[in-house]
Design a protein around this motif. Structure first.
Motif, short mmCIF file in Angstrom:
data_model
loop_
_atom_site.label_atom_id
_atom_site.label_comp_id
_atom_site.label_asym_id
_atom_site.label_seq_id
_atom_site.Cartn_x
_atom_site.Cartn_y
_atom_site.Cartn_z
N VAL A 190 36.00 -105.39 -22.11
CA VAL A 190 34.88 -104.51 -22.16
C VAL A 190 34.14 -104.24 -23.53
CG1 VAL A 190 34.19 -101.97 -22.12
CG2 VAL A 190 35.90 -102.93 -20.52
N GLU A 191 34.70 -104.62 -24.25
CA GLU A 191 34.32 -104.65 -25.96
C GLU A 191 33.36 -105.85 -25.99
OE1 GLU A 191 37.78 -102.52 -28.46
OE2 GLU A 191 37.47 -104.78 -28.88
N ALA A 192 33.93 -107.09 -25.47
CA ALA A 192 33.31 -108.27 -25.56
C ALA A 192 31.79 -108.19 -24.58
CB ALA A 192 34.02 -109.53 -24.97
N ALA A 193 32.14 -107.56 -23.50
CA ALA A 193 30.98 -107.49 -22.45
C ALA A 193 30.03 -106.61 -23.26
CB ALA A 193 31.39 -106.87 -21.27
N ALA A 194 30.20 -105.59 -23.82
CA ALA A 194 29.23 -104.60 -24.69
C ALA A 194 28.61 -105.43 -25.77
CB ALA A 194 30.14 -103.37 -25.02
N ALA A 195 29.29 -106.29 -26.52
CA ALA A 195 28.76 -106.93 -27.55
C ALA A 195 27.73 -107.81 -27.06
CB ALA A 195 29.92 -107.88 -28.38
N LEU A 196 27.83 -108.55 -25.77
CA LEU A 196 27.20 -109.50 -25.24
C LEU A 196 25.72 -109.06 -24.83
CD1 LEU A 196 29.43 -111.90 -23.83
CD2 LEU A 196 28.23 -112.59 -25.69
N LEU A 197 25.84 -107.84 -24.24
CA LEU A 197 24.91 -107.02 -23.76
C LEU A 197 23.84 -106.57 -24.86
CD1 LEU A 197 26.50 -105.21 -20.65
CD2 LEU A 197 24.77 -107.02 -20.48
N GLY A 198 24.55 -106.08 -25.88
CA GLY A 198 23.69 -105.70 -27.20
C GLY A 198 22.79 -106.69 -27.47
N THR A 199 23.43 -107.95 -27.65
CA THR A 199 22.73 -109.08 -28.28
C THR A 199 21.60 -109.39 -27.21
OG1 THR A 199 24.37 -109.59 -29.80
CG2 THR A 199 22.90 -111.42 -28.96
N PHE A 200 21.80 -109.16 -25.86
CA PHE A 200 21.00 -109.73 -24.71
C PHE A 200 19.81 -108.74 -24.96
CE2 PHE A 200 19.76 -108.83 -20.66
CZ PHE A 200 18.83 -109.91 -20.27
N ARG A 201 19.90 -107.37 -25.04
CA ARG A 201 18.94 -106.49 -25.16
C ARG A 201 17.98 -106.73 -26.30
NH1 ARG A 201 23.36 -102.17 -23.27
NH2 ARG A 201 23.47 -102.56 -20.80
N GLU A 202 18.53 -107.06 -27.19
CA GLU A 202 17.59 -107.25 -28.52
C GLU A 202 16.83 -108.74 -28.41
OE1 GLU A 202 16.57 -105.09 -30.97
OE2 GLU A 202 17.68 -103.93 -29.51
N ALA A 203 17.69 -109.63 -28.12
CA ALA A 203 17.15 -111.06 -28.13
C ALA A 203 16.23 -111.30 -27.03
CB ALA A 203 18.08 -112.03 -28.04
N GLY A 204 16.67 -110.99 -25.79
CA GLY A 204 16.00 -110.94 -24.51
C GLY A 204 14.33 -110.25 -24.67
N TYR A 205 14.13 -109.30 -25.42
CA TYR A 205 13.11 -108.58 -25.76
C TYR A 205 12.43 -109.37 -26.90
CZ TYR A 205 9.73 -105.08 -26.90
OH TYR A 205 8.35 -104.60 -27.14
N HIS A 206 12.89 -109.60 -27.96
CA HIS A 206 12.03 -110.25 -29.12
C HIS A 206 11.78 -111.86 -29.00
CE1 HIS A 206 11.84 -106.26 -31.39
NE2 HIS A 206 13.25 -106.25 -30.99
#
Length: 398
Positions: free
Chosen positions: A202-218
């Motif tokens: 769960v921690e790894a999934a949360a880390a990847l999703l956090g990066t995706f939400r920022e990088a996917g936007y910018h």
């Protein structure tokens, strides 16, 4: 339960939550109200009636001890205490009505009294455990909503539907993850599966999703988003290893999709060792071509970076179906895997409306559960997306 209902549970007072815990385990309801108290009450009435209408050689009044025990299994603490008192009073009244030679005596009185006290204690322990279980479920639900955030309808210009089924029904959250991130450079979609289970996944999934939400936007290029995800997985793994945990070999398979702004007939695909997406539409079912890469966190095993980006044309009305291995590795009693492609193709031939994201996800979910008999061996995610306005006429959801 709806999202609003779940949030209401989190906001209620502790007294309301305690009442809700009891209601979750009440078996008998009439017009929405619990009538579980009828079970011990009827038991008490039957015992008193039978004892009164039988001969003195057959006395069952001491069976009143079972009344409080039944209440302890079904009712709350105070209701159990009430039935313990009623059982004791019934015993005294029924036993006193018989001649002295037929009375059960003080020994059975002590039995009913001790049984009532123990039943109240048992009810208290049971209710306390139920409260704790509900509290843990609230925590799990909050964690799930934080990691797998709810997606608004039409988010990022995509019609979408998703279904997440945890193999551990009580945990409600595992290593599967998904999200849609709209941005100035188009809409990006991510679905993946972290290797392993438990809080580490769960921690790894949360880390990847956090990066995706920022990088996917910018980030303007989807290849850069892919690189950021690879870096994040390695950083997260290094952090857990530094903490002394055994997560040094953890990785994640994933599929990253990009829907470029102003290009309705194209999709960009980056595959990190995951199941290839299916394109489901009027033309049938096909696997998207992709260059299979290594899972996230394993790019260091080769000299190259993230997998290459492949651009693929989409026909009007095509829905992209993404699943985790909980679907493709579901087995029946004979050990056969679920034939996803063949099953979806057959359903599409029978009804072209199956390509609608909502219908498609519901179909795959039901068929997967039917294939494995409801026994999921792994977390299962089914995710379908389609550009808004691309559905052919007459193919909308009903």
């Amino acid at each position: 339960m709806s999202d609003r209902g779940r949030q209401g549970l989190l906001d209620r007072s502790s007294r309301t939550r305690r009442r809700h815990v009891l209601q979750r385990h009440q078996l008998l309801r009439v017009r929405g109200r619990s009538v579980t108290w009828l079970v011990p009450l009827l038991t008490l009435v039957v015992i008193a009636f039978v004892d009164y209408n039988t001969s003195g050689e057959f006395r069952i009044v001491s069976w009143c001890v079972f009344v409080a025990a039944i209440a302890a299994a079904l009712c709350g603490v105070w209701t159990t205490a009430l039935f313990a008192v009623l059982a004791l009073l019934t015993y005294v009244a029924a036993d006193s009505a018989w001649p002295v030679q037929y009375r059960a005596g003080p020994a059975d009185f002590v039995l009913v009294l001790a049984g009532g006290v123990l039943s109240v204690l048992a009810a208290a322990v049971r209710v306390r455990g139920e409260r704790r279980m509900l509290h843990m479920r609230h925590i799990a639900e909050t964690t799930r909503r934080t990691v797998l955030r709810p997606l608004p309808p039409g988010w990022g210009g995509l019609d979408h539907a998703e279904e997440y089924l945890a193999a551990d029904a009580d945990a409600r959250m595992g290593g599967d993850f998904y999200d849609i991130q709209p941005g100035p450079n188009g809409t990006r979609v991510l679905l993946g599966d972290v290797q392993g289970k438990g809080l580490g996944a769960v921690e790894a999934a949360a880390a990847l999703l956090g990066t995706f939400r920022e990088a996917g936007y910018h980030e303007p290029e989807i290849a850069t988003v892919a690189g950021r995800l690879e870096t994040r997985m390695r950083r997260h793994r290094g952090h857990t290893v530094a903490l002394g945990r055994d997560d040094g070999d953890r990785f994640a398979t994933a599929v990253l999709l990009g829907f470029p702004e102003g290009e309705a007939g194209a999709v960009e695909v980056v595959d990190f060792g995951h199941e290839p997406p299916l394109a489901v539409g009027p033309g049938g079912v096909r696997l998207l071509p992709l260059a299979e890469g290594l899972p996230l966190g394993l790019a260091e095993l080769t000299d190259g970076g993230p997998p290459p980006v492949l651009r693929t044309a989409l026909a009007p009305g095509e829905t992209l179906l993404l699943v985790t291995d909980g679907v493709t590795e579901a087995r029946d009693r004979a050990g056969a895997f679920y034939p996803l492609v063949e099953d979806v193709a057959a359903a599409l031939a029978r009804d072209p409306r199956t390509a609608d994201p909502t219908r498609l996800v519901a179909f795959v979910r039901d068929r997967t559960l039917r294939h494995c008999g409801g026994r999921l061996a792994d977390d299962t995610t089914i995710f379908a997306v389609r550009r808004q306005g691309s559905a052919p006429r007459g193919a909308g959801a009903v």
